[in-house]
Design an enzyme around this catalytic site. Structure first.
Site, PDB file in Angstrom:
ATOM      1  N   PRO A  20       0.848  -1.194   0.000  1.00  0.00           N
ATOM      2  CA  PRO A  20       0.000   0.000   0.000  1.00  0.00           C
ATOM      3  C   PRO A  20       0.883   1.244   0.000  1.00  0.00           C
ATOM      4  O   PRO A  20       1.862   1.290   0.750  1.00  0.00           O
ATOM      5  CB  PRO A  20      -0.772  -0.112   1.320  1.00  0.00           C
ATOM      6  N   GLN A  74      -7.305  -0.900   3.099  1.00  0.00           N
ATOM      7  CA  GLN A  74      -6.567  -0.632   4.341  1.00  0.00           C
ATOM      8  C   GLN A  74      -7.176   0.539   5.120  1.00  0.00           C
ATOM      9  O   GLN A  74      -7.418   1.605   4.560  1.00  0.00           O
ATOM     10  CB  GLN A  74      -5.099  -0.323   4.049  1.00  0.00           C
ATOM     11  N   CYS A 104       2.121   3.484   9.847  1.00  0.00           N
ATOM     12  CA  CYS A 104       2.327   4.800   9.237  1.00  0.00           C
ATOM     13  C   CYS A 104       3.099   5.714  10.205  1.00  0.00           C
ATOM     14  O   CYS A 104       2.705   5.875  11.361  1.00  0.00           O
ATOM     15  CB  CYS A 104       0.983   5.425   8.873  1.00  0.00           C
ATOM     16  N   ASP A 207      12.578  -2.716   1.176  1.00  0.00           N
ATOM     17  CA  ASP A 207      13.791  -2.718   0.355  1.00  0.00           C
ATOM     18  C   ASP A 207      13.877  -3.834  -0.690  1.00  0.00           C
ATOM     19  O   ASP A 207      14.972  -4.156  -1.158  1.00  0.00           O
ATOM     20  CB  ASP A 207      15.056  -2.743   1.236  1.00  0.00           C
TER      21      ASP A 207
HETATM   22  C1  LIG Z   1       4.857   7.035  -0.701  1.00  0.00           C
HETATM   23  C2  LIG Z   1       4.578   5.931   0.278  1.00  0.00           C
HETATM   24  C3  LIG Z   1       3.316   5.772   0.792  1.00  0.00           C
HETATM   25  C4  LIG Z   1       3.040   4.747   1.701  1.00  0.00           C
HETATM   26  N1  LIG Z   1       1.770   4.591   2.153  1.00  0.00           N
HETATM   27  C5  LIG Z   1       1.472   3.518   2.958  1.00  0.00           C
HETATM   28  C6  LIG Z   1       0.128   3.274   3.351  1.00  0.00           C
HETATM   29  O1  LIG Z   1      -0.814   3.988   2.987  1.00  0.00           O
HETATM   30  N2  LIG Z   1      -0.092   2.206   4.168  1.00  0.00           N
HETATM   31  C7  LIG Z   1       0.932   1.373   4.592  1.00  0.00           C
HETATM   32  O2  LIG Z   1       0.676   0.422   5.333  1.00  0.00           O
HETATM   33  N3  LIG Z   1       2.195   1.590   4.205  1.00  0.00           N
HETATM   34  C8  LIG Z   1       2.488   2.615   3.399  1.00  0.00           C
HETATM   35  N4  LIG Z   1       3.766   2.800   2.964  1.00  0.00           N
HETATM   36  C9  LIG Z   1       4.822   1.831   3.362  1.00  0.00           C
HETATM   37  C10 LIG Z   1       4.971   0.719   2.308  1.00  0.00           C
HETATM   38  O3  LIG Z   1       3.809  -0.059   2.206  1.00  0.00           O
HETATM   39  C11 LIG Z   1       6.179  -0.198   2.596  1.00  0.00           C
HETATM   40  O4  LIG Z   1       5.929  -0.936   3.772  1.00  0.00           O
HETATM   41  C12 LIG Z   1       7.490   0.574   2.745  1.00  0.00           C
HETATM   42  O5  LIG Z   1       7.625   1.542   1.729  1.00  0.00           O
HETATM   43  C13 LIG Z   1       8.706  -0.360   2.689  1.00  0.00           C
HETATM   44  O6  LIG Z   1       8.727  -1.092   1.502  1.00  0.00           O
HETATM   45  P1  LIG Z   1       9.600  -0.683   0.194  1.00  0.00           P
HETATM   46  O7  LIG Z   1      11.032  -0.574   0.633  1.00  0.00           O
HETATM   47  O8  LIG Z   1       9.356  -1.857  -0.724  1.00  0.00           O
HETATM   48  O9  LIG Z   1       9.068   0.593  -0.317  1.00  0.00           O
HETATM   49  C14 LIG Z   1       4.069   3.840   2.090  1.00  0.00           C
HETATM   50  C15 LIG Z   1       5.351   4.002   1.562  1.00  0.00           C
HETATM   51  C16 LIG Z   1       5.620   5.022   0.660  1.00  0.00           C
HETATM   52  C17 LIG Z   1       7.010   5.165   0.090  1.00  0.00           C
END
Ligand SMILES: Cc1cc2nc3c(=O)[nH]c(=O)nc-3n(C[C@H](O)[C@H](O)[C@H](O)COP(=O)(O)O)c2cc1C
Length: 335
Positions: A20, A74, A104, A207
């Site tokens: 998300p 969510q 969050c 990551d």
């Molecule tokens: C721009 C942005 C918005 C996000 N919004 C949410 C969200 O609405 N709900 C949530 O549970 N996590 C949110 N996250 C966290 C991501 O779901 C994820 O857990 C986090 O970015 C780590 O994973 P990644 O390294 O693959 O990006 C957000 C992350 C980013 C970068």
């Protein structure tokens, strides 16, 4: 045959899910990623209280279209009563799963006691999840959280056990603390510790950007499913790469022509799903257009130009120019 993971009766291919991402992973984004092989999608977070007080944006945020399924809606909130009522409303949109955000980090959310602030209050987090599980009936409820509030209070495993006891069907762990926001690195050790602490499926987040880091996440943590967020920016192909590998199929990365075609299709999808004027909807599309150009020769300058786009025609012309630049650059390199 690809393995599967069962989340309260929802069977998902054990490949990679789309994380998300508020302000990024909207309907157009989710549809693109599903089409390219994401096994599961999650909506942008929606305020439980907001849903209870007004239904102005609810339909837009909670609607689940067939192309996005299997999909979770969510919710975030800090009061069990509002969470239960919001779940009841969201069920009308028939999500496959209801996910609760307890990760969050942003002050606007944390200051209301929601998001990752709940990691400091396990009793309230449990009460919220319990209320959601009760209201959701047969629809599985999952919870997404971080490794802890800060590096001195890493409590993801303890938190996970408490959440499991409320009847949650699965959990997602992002291996960063709240204090890290998105800096530093995600700790796979925390995800591994959570996996050993609970029996319900654990989704690992943080990551993962390509096939190798996806396999590493499965191997290092033993998680049941991997989730990809930022690694999919301008790159729905990451899901195709992972899906192909798990299916034992050959994968060939997109060339610049395919990338630009997919970028344009993504923009068309944003425009067609938006109720705004083309010019206003293009504001939404700009960052996506820029991401598709990442990593190429001259992309910094072109990304800057993406942020000026105000019509689809301009995007077409820019993509043609970008393709031409890559060809010219490649020819010069060969000389
Ligand atoms: C721009 C942005 C918005 C996000 N919004 C949410 C969200 O609405 N709900 C949530 O549970 N996590 C949110 N996250 C966290 C991501 O779901 C994820 O857990 C986090 O970015 C780590 O994973 P990644 O390294 O693959 O990006 C957000 C992350 C980013 C970068």
């Amino acid at each position: 045959m690809t393995d599967t993971v069962n989340i309260g009766g929802v069977v998902l291919k054990k490949t990679a899910a789309l994380a998300p991402m508020a302000g990024v992973a909207d309907r157009a984004y989710r549809l693109m990623c599903r089409e390219y092989g994401a096994c599961y999608t999650v909506s942008e977070m929606v305020s439980a209280k907001g849903i209870c007080y007004s239904d102005r944006k609810t339909a837009e945020l909670c609607t689940v279209t067939d192309g996005e399924r299997p999909m979770a809606v969510q919710l975030f909130g800090s009061e069990p009563e509002f969470m239960a009522e919001a779940v009841d409303i969201v069920l009308r949109y028939e999500p496959d799963i209801i996910d609760i955000n307890m990760g969050c980090p942003v002050p606007k959310v944390v200051n209301t006691g929601a998001g990752s602030a709940l990691m400091k209050n396990i009793d309230l987090a449990s009460a919220i999840t319990e209320a959601a599980v009760k209201a959701a009936g047969k629809t599985p409820v999952t919870v997404k959280f971080r490794s802890g509030w800060n590096s001195d209070t890493i409590n993801a495993a303890e938190f996970a056990k408490a959440i499991e006891n409320t009847g949650a069907a699965a959990i997602t762990v992002h291996g960063r603390t709240r204090d890290q926001f998105y800096s530093g690195t995600s700790d796979p050790g925390v995800i591994k510790a959570v996996k050993s602490a609970v029996k319900i499926p654990v989704i690992g987040s943080g990551d993962v950007t390509d096939l190798l880091s996806c396999i590493k996440m499965y191997e290092e943590t033993g998680c049941d499913l991997v989730m990809i967020g930022r690694g999919s920016y301008g790159n729905p192909f990451v899901f195709r790469e992972i899906d192909s590998w798990f299916n034992g199929e050959q994968y060939s990365p997109p060339d610049i022509e395919e990338k630009m075609q997919v970028m344009l299709r993504h923009i068309r999808l944003i425009l067609s799903l938006s109720e705004k004027s083309e010019e206003m909807a293009m504001h939404e599309a700009r960052k996506h257009a820029a991401w598709y150009m990442n990593g190429y020769y001259g992309s910094a300058k072109f990304r800057g130009r993406c942020y000026q786009l105000s019509s689809y025609e301009e995007a077409v012309r820019l993509s043609e120019e970008f393709i031409e630049l890559q060809h010219r650059h490649n020819t010069q390199k060969k000389r």
